[in-house]
Design a protein around this motif. Structure first.
Motif, PDB file in Angstrom:
ATOM      1  N   LYS A  34       0.836  -1.196   0.000  1.00 21.45           N
ATOM      2  CA  LYS A  34       0.000   0.000   0.000  1.00 21.45           C
ATOM      3  C   LYS A  34       0.875   1.252   0.000  1.00 21.45           C
ATOM      4  CE  LYS A  34      -3.700  -2.244   2.531  1.00 21.45           C
ATOM      5  NZ  LYS A  34      -4.385  -2.327   3.806  1.00 21.45           N
ATOM      6  N   SER A  35       1.920   1.250   0.788  1.00 20.57           N
ATOM      7  CA  SER A  35       2.721   2.456   0.902  1.00 20.57           C
ATOM      8  C   SER A  35       3.505   2.751  -0.380  1.00 20.57           C
ATOM      9  CB  SER A  35       3.665   2.375   2.093  1.00 20.57           C
ATOM     10  OG  SER A  35       4.635   1.383   1.912  1.00 20.57           O
ATOM     11  N   TYR A  85       6.871   6.670 -12.020  1.00 23.23           N
ATOM     12  CA  TYR A  85       5.777   6.614 -11.054  1.00 23.23           C
ATOM     13  C   TYR A  85       4.405   6.393 -11.695  1.00 23.23           C
ATOM     14  CZ  TYR A  85       9.664   8.862  -8.813  1.00 23.23           C
ATOM     15  OH  TYR A  85      10.920   9.145  -8.365  1.00 23.23           O
ATOM     16  N   LEU A  86       4.344   6.472 -13.008  1.00 23.91           N
ATOM     17  CA  LEU A  86       3.069   6.411 -13.715  1.00 23.91           C
ATOM     18  C   LEU A  86       2.982   5.168 -14.589  1.00 23.91           C
ATOM     19  CD1 LEU A  86       2.921  10.114 -14.977  1.00 23.91           C
ATOM     20  CD2 LEU A  86       1.965   9.193 -12.868  1.00 23.91           C
ATOM     21  N   SER A  87       1.761   4.697 -14.795  1.00 27.98           N
ATOM     22  CA  SER A  87       1.567   3.608 -15.753  1.00 27.98           C
ATOM     23  C   SER A  87       1.919   4.142 -17.140  1.00 27.98           C
ATOM     24  CB  SER A  87       0.116   3.118 -15.731  1.00 27.98           C
ATOM     25  OG  SER A  87      -0.755   4.088 -16.275  1.00 27.98           O
ATOM     26  N   GLU A 156       0.931  -2.789 -10.132  1.00 30.24           N
ATOM     27  CA  GLU A 156       2.370  -2.514 -10.023  1.00 30.24           C
ATOM     28  C   GLU A 156       2.650  -1.254  -9.204  1.00 30.24           C
ATOM     29  OE1 GLU A 156       1.840  -2.558 -13.925  1.00 30.24           O
ATOM     30  OE2 GLU A 156       1.720  -4.734 -13.801  1.00 30.24           O
ATOM     31  N   ASP A 157       1.613  -0.707  -8.568  1.00 30.49           N
ATOM     32  CA  ASP A 157       1.708   0.492  -7.731  1.00 30.49           C
ATOM     33  C   ASP A 157       2.001   1.762  -8.517  1.00 30.49           C
ATOM     34  OD1 ASP A 157       1.279  -0.995  -5.321  1.00 30.49           O
ATOM     35  OD2 ASP A 157       3.367  -1.664  -5.451  1.00 30.49           O
TER      36      ASP A 157
END
Length: 175
Positions: A34-35, A85-87, A156-157
């Motif tokens: 989650k973090s 950080y992005l898809s 994949e967060d």
């Protein structure tokens, strides 16, 4: 006889502590997943609401006639600061195709400088709610506005979407 009297409770205490330690490590593992999503959201929000710095100013000021160099600088900046950080799809849609990464920083230039003071996130069923406390500073004053919204991440967060609830609050003070 006295040794057995003390050994038995110590053995039970050791087993109890060991089992509690295993339970806590399992909980930490689920929170780590989650973090990581939350951390990616925080990093992106931090970058969206911070600037303009010297590198950003140079890109905002434009290509000075060399469009190829401008495109290269812009692409390199976006790849370095947002892509991790992005898809893939959200990076293409929000950053590359719509220049979403530059939205607030461009509004601030040249009169204001943006800085994130605080980011609060709350995990909901399938998205995160957030509030970003953004200070905007001009040559003679500094004030703060809260920008609220929602963000989603994938397995994949990576951030897959960001929707702002009240972006006009910041836009109105920068115009």
């Amino acid at each position: 006889m006295d040794i057995k009297k003390f050994l038995k409770p110590l053995l039970l205490l050791g087993i109890l502590l060991l089992s509690m330690g295993c339970t806590n490590s399992e909980d930490a593992g689920s929170n780590a997943v989650k973090s990581e999503s939350e951390q990616n959201i925080r990093v992106v929000l931090q970058k969206l609401f911070t600037g303009p710095n010297d590198e950003q100013k140079q890109i905002i000021e434009g290509p000075n006639g060399d469009l190829e160099e401008y495109a290269s600088q812009l692409s390199e900046y976006d790849q370095e600061n947002f892509k991790p950080y992005l898809s893939e799809r959200y990076f293409e849609d929000y950053i590359v195709n719509s220049s979403g990464a530059w939205r607030f920083v461009r509004m601030a230039e040249p009169d204001y400088k943006l800085k994130v003071n605080e980011i609060n996130t709350e995990e909901n069923d399938n998205y995160y709610s957030f509030t970003v406390k953004v200070s905007y500073t001009s040559s003679n004053e500094s004030k703060t506005v809260n920008v609220k919204g929602h963000a989603q991440t994938n397995e994949e967060d990576k951030v897959t979407s960001i929707q702002f609830i009240n972006p006009e609050d910041l836009r109105n003070v920068l115009n």
